[in-house]
Scaffold this active site. Sequence first.
Site, PDB file in Angstrom:
ATOM      1  N   THR A  13      33.955-109.885  30.151  1.00 37.79           N
ATOM      2  CA  THR A  13      34.693-109.070  29.137  1.00 37.79           C
ATOM      3  C   THR A  13      33.572-107.944  28.673  1.00 37.79           C
ATOM      4  OG1 THR A  13      35.918-110.762  27.984  1.00 37.79           O
ATOM      5  CG2 THR A  13      35.939-108.777  26.695  1.00 37.79           C
ATOM      6  N   HIS A  38      34.804-111.272  36.489  1.00 34.25           N
ATOM      7  CA  HIS A  38      36.046-111.980  36.069  1.00 34.25           C
ATOM      8  C   HIS A  38      37.214-111.166  36.148  1.00 34.25           C
ATOM      9  CE1 HIS A  38      33.591-115.125  33.692  1.00 34.25           C
ATOM     10  NE2 HIS A  38      33.425-115.144  35.090  1.00 34.25           N
ATOM     11  N   MET A 128      33.026-113.838  27.711  1.00 32.09           N
ATOM     12  CA  MET A 128      33.436-114.961  27.138  1.00 32.09           C
ATOM     13  C   MET A 128      33.137-116.046  27.627  1.00 32.09           C
ATOM     14  SD  MET A 128      37.174-114.039  24.926  1.00 32.09           S
ATOM     15  CE  MET A 128      37.803-112.770  26.176  1.00 32.09           C
ATOM     16  N   ASP A 131      30.353-119.321  31.796  1.00 28.76           N
ATOM     17  CA  ASP A 131      30.183-119.063  33.208  1.00 28.76           C
ATOM     18  C   ASP A 131      28.954-118.266  33.507  1.00 28.76           C
ATOM     19  OD1 ASP A 131      31.298-119.170  35.933  1.00 28.76           O
ATOM     20  OD2 ASP A 131      31.448-117.047  35.677  1.00 28.76           O
TER      21      ASP A 131
END
Length: 189
Positions: A13, A38, A128, A131
């Site tokens: 994000t 991501h 977020m 990971d």
Amino acid sequence: MFNGNIVVIGVSTGGPITLKTLFSTLPRLEAAVIVVLHIQPGMDERVALSLAKVSVMPVSLAKDGEYLRTGHVYLAPGGCHLALEGNRRIMLVSGPRVNYVQPSADVTMKSLQRSRSNVFVGIVLTGMGNDGAEGIRHIKSIGGITIAQDRETASVYGMPRSAIATGAVDYVLPDVKMGKLIERLVNGE
């Protein structure tokens, strides 16, 4: 040609903006750079094109079976994980999500194998979740250098915070100051 140095960046994000900031400060690196963002399939090509506009290094979506080249940036495509075979060859693998995401920075980072003659740098930027935390721990354990984005410049501090919590992060920096450090680590400047 490929000299064996690898930089792996995990981001989520807020990632596209942070990546543009980082890549606009980076010179050509004496390393292959892998970005694990991501992202959904279809959006990945747009991000690669956007990064290519600010990067002095060529940027492309990673392809299965492709061999790494020094001074190139590879964006992991959405919808699959990117692992490295022998620290040289890209393998795109399907399978379950890791840390609720696909691609996962942990998969890429943990695929690196110890090497005494190469420089490995693991970086966790805004996002977020957690990971990249285990991947950072792995890179540190094989002699690599690790960096996390600071709280003040991260849009979402989850991923950097989780990486820092492992105790395996060497440097905590704002995104605008990472370029000089990365250059020094891999180019010896």
